[in-house]
Design a protein around this motif. Structure first.
Motif, mmCIF file in Angstrom:
data_model
loop_
_atom_site.group_PDB
_atom_site.id
_atom_site.type_symbol
_atom_site.label_atom_id
_atom_site.label_comp_id
_atom_site.label_asym_id
_atom_site.label_seq_id
_atom_site.Cartn_x
_atom_site.Cartn_y
_atom_site.Cartn_z
ATOM 1 N N ARG A 29 22.111 -70.347 71.100
ATOM 2 C CA ARG A 29 20.829 -70.630 70.440
ATOM 3 C C ARG A 29 20.956 -71.907 69.616
ATOM 4 O O ARG A 29 21.892 -72.063 68.830
ATOM 5 N N PRO A 30 20.029 -72.852 69.786
ATOM 6 C CA PRO A 30 20.111 -74.126 69.065
ATOM 7 C C PRO A 30 20.165 -73.943 67.552
ATOM 8 O O PRO A 30 19.501 -73.068 66.989
ATOM 9 N N ARG A 31 20.979 -74.790 66.886
ATOM 10 C CA ARG A 31 21.080 -74.776 65.430
ATOM 11 C C ARG A 31 20.281 -75.907 64.806
ATOM 12 O O ARG A 31 19.896 -75.840 63.654
ATOM 13 N N VAL A 32 20.074 -76.978 65.570
ATOM 14 C CA VAL A 32 19.299 -78.122 65.091
ATOM 15 C C VAL A 32 18.337 -78.536 66.192
ATOM 16 O O VAL A 32 18.500 -78.164 67.358
ATOM 17 N N LEU A 33 17.336 -79.313 65.836
ATOM 18 C CA LEU A 33 16.317 -79.702 66.811
ATOM 19 C C LEU A 33 16.897 -80.466 67.984
ATOM 20 O O LEU A 33 16.409 -80.357 69.115
ATOM 21 N N ASP A 34 17.943 -81.257 67.760
ATOM 22 C CA ASP A 34 18.511 -82.063 68.836
ATOM 23 C C ASP A 34 19.158 -81.214 69.925
ATOM 24 O O ASP A 34 19.413 -81.711 71.025
ATOM 25 N N GLU A 35 19.440 -79.947 69.647
ATOM 26 C CA GLU A 35 20.031 -79.071 70.646
ATOM 27 C C GLU A 35 18.980 -78.362 71.496
ATOM 28 O O GLU A 35 19.308 -77.706 72.479
ATOM 29 N N PRO A 48 5.692 -83.901 63.660
ATOM 30 C CA PRO A 48 5.537 -82.851 62.640
ATOM 31 C C PRO A 48 6.704 -81.874 62.594
ATOM 32 O O PRO A 48 7.096 -81.434 61.511
ATOM 33 N N LEU A 49 7.262 -81.521 63.751
ATOM 34 C CA LEU A 49 8.386 -80.582 63.758
ATOM 35 C C LEU A 49 9.610 -81.179 63.082
ATOM 36 O O LEU A 49 10.322 -80.499 62.342
ATOM 37 N N ARG A 50 9.875 -82.460 63.338
ATOM 38 C CA ARG A 50 11.045 -83.093 62.720
ATOM 39 C C ARG A 50 10.837 -83.272 61.217
ATOM 40 O O ARG A 50 11.777 -83.137 60.425
ATOM 41 N N VAL A 51 9.623 -83.576 60.825
ATOM 42 C CA VAL A 51 9.335 -83.684 59.395
ATOM 43 C C VAL A 51 9.498 -82.331 58.722
ATOM 44 O O VAL A 51 10.078 -82.217 57.634
ATOM 45 N N LEU A 52 8.993 -81.295 59.385
ATOM 46 C CA LEU A 52 9.085 -79.954 58.828
ATOM 47 C C LEU A 52 10.535 -79.491 58.710
ATOM 48 O O LEU A 52 10.922 -78.846 57.731
ATOM 49 N N ALA A 53 11.352 -79.837 59.711
ATOM 50 C CA ALA A 53 12.759 -79.437 59.683
ATOM 51 C C ALA A 53 13.595 -80.354 58.808
ATOM 52 O O ALA A 53 14.713 -80.016 58.435
ATOM 53 N N GLY A 54 13.067 -81.552 58.497
ATOM 54 C CA GLY A 54 13.820 -82.501 57.689
ATOM 55 C C GLY A 54 14.616 -83.433 58.574
ATOM 56 O O GLY A 54 15.613 -83.038 59.185
ATOM 57 N N GLU A 55 14.208 -84.678 58.697
ATOM 58 C CA GLU A 55 14.863 -85.639 59.584
ATOM 59 C C GLU A 55 16.332 -85.832 59.227
ATOM 60 O O GLU A 55 17.153 -86.074 60.081
ATOM 61 N N GLY A 57 18.248 -83.525 57.546
ATOM 62 C CA GLY A 57 18.896 -82.280 57.185
ATOM 63 C C GLY A 57 18.305 -81.606 55.963
ATOM 64 O O GLY A 57 18.781 -80.584 55.520
ATOM 65 N N ARG A 58 17.253 -82.162 55.380
ATOM 66 C CA ARG A 58 16.631 -81.551 54.212
ATOM 67 C C ARG A 58 15.122 -81.485 54.430
ATOM 68 O O ARG A 58 14.504 -82.467 54.838
ATOM 69 N N ALA A 59 14.560 -80.332 54.205
ATOM 70 C CA ALA A 59 13.131 -80.174 54.412
ATOM 71 C C ALA A 59 12.363 -81.071 53.457
ATOM 72 O O ALA A 59 12.661 -81.142 52.275
ATOM 73 N N THR A 60 11.357 -81.756 53.985
ATOM 74 C CA THR A 60 10.607 -82.701 53.167
ATOM 75 C C THR A 60 9.118 -82.388 53.116
ATOM 76 O O THR A 60 8.376 -83.085 52.454
ATOM 77 N N ALA A 61 8.690 -81.362 53.831
ATOM 78 C CA ALA A 61 7.265 -81.064 53.879
ATOM 79 C C ALA A 61 7.058 -79.567 54.002
ATOM 80 O O ALA A 61 7.964 -78.836 54.355
ATOM 81 N N ALA A 62 5.869 -79.127 53.676
ATOM 82 C CA ALA A 62 5.560 -77.701 53.749
ATOM 83 C C ALA A 62 4.296 -77.504 54.561
ATOM 84 O O ALA A 62 3.388 -76.789 54.160
ATOM 85 N N GLN A 63 4.200 -78.165 55.700
ATOM 86 C CA GLN A 63 3.031 -78.086 56.555
ATOM 87 C C GLN A 63 3.179 -76.929 57.538
ATOM 88 O O GLN A 63 4.148 -76.845 58.277
ATOM 89 N N ALA A 79 11.204 -71.827 65.376
ATOM 90 C CA ALA A 79 10.981 -71.281 64.036
ATOM 91 C C ALA A 79 12.305 -71.070 63.311
ATOM 92 O O ALA A 79 12.433 -71.373 62.121
ATOM 93 N N ASN A 80 13.315 -70.565 64.003
ATOM 94 C CA ASN A 80 14.628 -70.349 63.402
ATOM 95 C C ASN A 80 15.274 -71.661 62.963
ATOM 96 O O ASN A 80 15.855 -71.759 61.881
ATOM 97 N N VAL A 81 15.178 -72.676 63.820
ATOM 98 C CA VAL A 81 15.777 -73.968 63.494
ATOM 99 C C VAL A 81 15.131 -74.557 62.245
ATOM 100 O O VAL A 81 15.815 -75.074 61.357
ATOM 101 N N ILE A 82 13.809 -74.491 62.179
ATOM 102 C CA ILE A 82 13.099 -75.024 61.018
ATOM 103 C C ILE A 82 13.469 -74.252 59.758
ATOM 104 O O ILE A 82 13.681 -74.832 58.686
ATOM 105 N N ALA A 83 13.578 -72.927 59.887
ATOM 106 C CA ALA A 83 13.896 -72.107 58.728
ATOM 107 C C ALA A 83 15.286 -72.395 58.184
ATOM 108 O O ALA A 83 15.540 -72.268 56.984
ATOM 109 N N ARG A 84 16.212 -72.803 59.046
ATOM 110 C CA ARG A 84 17.591 -73.051 58.623
ATOM 111 C C ARG A 84 17.719 -74.338 57.821
ATOM 112 O O ARG A 84 18.746 -74.567 57.182
#
Length: 465
Positions: A29-35, A48-55, A57-63, A79-84
């Motif tokens: 199961r992917p751990r980061v978006l690039d996987e 939007p997904l990369r912004v939400l996950a944090g480009e 490694g740190r979340a920068t938005a709450a959209q 959803a799991n990747v973003i939550a991590r």
């Protein structure tokens, strides 16, 4: 507690890798978006997904986002990747079992976590289209005030299944089914990755192609099938290996291993031979050409090759209107019934329903008049030929409509002889336009005669009956 797929990382020893007992699909199961494989249109830099996950490694938005797409394409994984990212708390609810009380409990806890502990919460809500309006309304305070970042998944069009206030406060992202190349890349990664099979086997081209086809775009199914095929290959290698002879190479997963693991016959259905699109094209063209035996042949090839029966059913439904239409109005009923049967009973029994619909459509009289009619009408609208709706046809049920002349002079057809009222229906700009021209085949031959009488009556009041 750490997730099972966290048990192995790039610094783990080989013995640690072997101790992992989680299924391959879980370990990979992917751990980061690039996987994540596929969904490239959603994973571009700055998306939007990369912004939400944090480009970085740190979340920068709450959209909040709504993920729309077919089953088995990675909505939960996203959803799991973003939550991590960014130390967020991840909470998952299913619209099938959760109620308003559950939603409010999550919101209250999320507010406390934010205010007292500085922890933001990601709420993943699966199948949001099953939520009633009242249940969706319960989500609004938390989403609007930022108590939670909502990630909602749905297989139905959100425009019709999600309330407007919630939709307007979220970014709608459309996911697509995984392509064959995406599945092939995932299989190869699973063979070599430390979290996967870690080069304990190799994968032949023929086995990879068959696993790709059998997966039908489902990543979990592909990995589960690969794991089963690897077990077959390793067991066979162990049986044939002499205790005195040192094995020099890893076992190879062959097509035979894949077949044994999947317990189904193989048909050459690859890019170099009978291509997926070629077989589908031949199937449709055989039906269109009224060759029932050829149509059944190509249907059989798709079934044996493991084609998704829902895909076959969808093609039949489209063909029923595109190439038969009103020449046999029952063709669409037969195709839709077959599609419903596929959903209700599944394979292998549903092969009978698909075959019945195929025979019906192949032997039906053919007409593409409906297809040509709607495309011509759409072309006019796109070209700016919409025109104004005649006043007597406009809605007259709201206050003030009568003062605008809406509905005035409208003739109710059921009060007229033959239930047809001779009045203007098309906008002024399109008067006299003809879109539907029926053929002279099947039921359309009778329909053409009736349509001729109808048009004569509507134009000049000529006696209809």
């Amino acid at each position: 507690m750490a997730d099972l797929f966290d048990a192995v990382d790039d610094d783990s020893t080989e013995s640690e890798v072997r101790r992992v007992r989680a299924p391959l699909a879980v370990r990979m199961r992917p751990r980061v978006l690039d996987e994540i494989v596929g969904q490239k249109h959603l994973l571009r830099p700055g998306s939007p997904l990369r912004v939400l996950a944090g480009e970085k490694g740190r979340a920068t938005a709450a959209q909040s986002v709504i993920l729309w797409g077919p089953p088995g394409i990675g909505k939960t994984t996203l959803a799991n990747v973003i939550a991590r990212s960014g130390g967020r708390k991840f909470v998952e609810l299913s619209a099938i079992t959760a109620g308003v009380k559950d939603v409010r409990a999550v919101m209250e806890q999320a507010l406390q976590d934010r205010d007292f502990h500085g922890i933001s919460t990601v709420l993943f809500l699966d199948e949001i289209h099953r939520f009633t309006k009242a249940q969706q309304d319960a989500l609004l305070p938390g989403v609007e005030n930022g108590w939670v970042v909502l990630i909602a998944a749905t297989t139905e069009n959100p425009s019709f299944s999600v309330i407007s206030p919630l939709l307007s406060r979220s970014v709608l992202l459309t996911l697509t089914a995984l392509e064959d190349d995406d599945i092939a890349d995932l299989l190869q990664r699973a063979v070599t990755d430390r979290r996967g099979l870690y080069r304990s086997v190799s994968l032949s081209d023929s086995a990879r192609e068959h696993l790709v086809r059998a997966s039908m775009g489902d990543a979990r199914r592909a990995l589960t099938s690969l794991e089963a095929a690897a077990a077959v290959a390793l067991e066979e290698s162990s049986d044939h290996q002499s205790s005195e002879v040192q094995q020099e190479s890893v076992p190879e997963i062959t097509l035979e291993h894949a077949l044994e693991a999947l317990n189904q016959a193989a048909v050459r259905y690859d890019r170099a031979g009978d291509q997926h699109y070629d077989i589908t094209s031949a199937f449709i063209k055989s039906i269109r050409g009224s060759d029932v035996n050829a149509a059944l042949h190509y249907l059989a090839r798709m079934i044996v090759a493991g084609e998704d029966p829902r895909f076959i059913a969808r093609r039949l439904v489209v063909h029923a209107s595109e190439d038969i239409g009103m020449a046999d109005p029952t063709a669409l009923t037969a195709a839709v019934s077959a599609a419903q049967a596929v959903q209700l009973i599944g394979m292998p029994e549903a092969r009978l329903n698909l075959a019945q619909a195929t025979v019906h459509l192949a032997t039906a009289p053919k007409s593409n008049a409906v297809y040509r009619a709607i495309d011509a009408a759409i072309a006019d609208v796109k070209a700016g030929g919409a025109g104004s709706v005649p006043l007597h046809l406009r809605d007259a049920h709201y206050q003030g409509a009568d003062a605008l002349g809406h509905g005035r002079g409208y003739i109710y057809p059921h009060d007229e002889p033959a239930a047809v009222a001779a009045q203007q229906y098309l906008p002024d700009e399109l008067m006299g336009t003809v879109y539907y021209v029926p053929s002279r085949y099947g039921a359309e031959k009778i329909l053409a005669e009736r349509l001729e009488r109808l048009e004569g009556f509507l134009r000049s009041g000529v006696q209809l009956i």
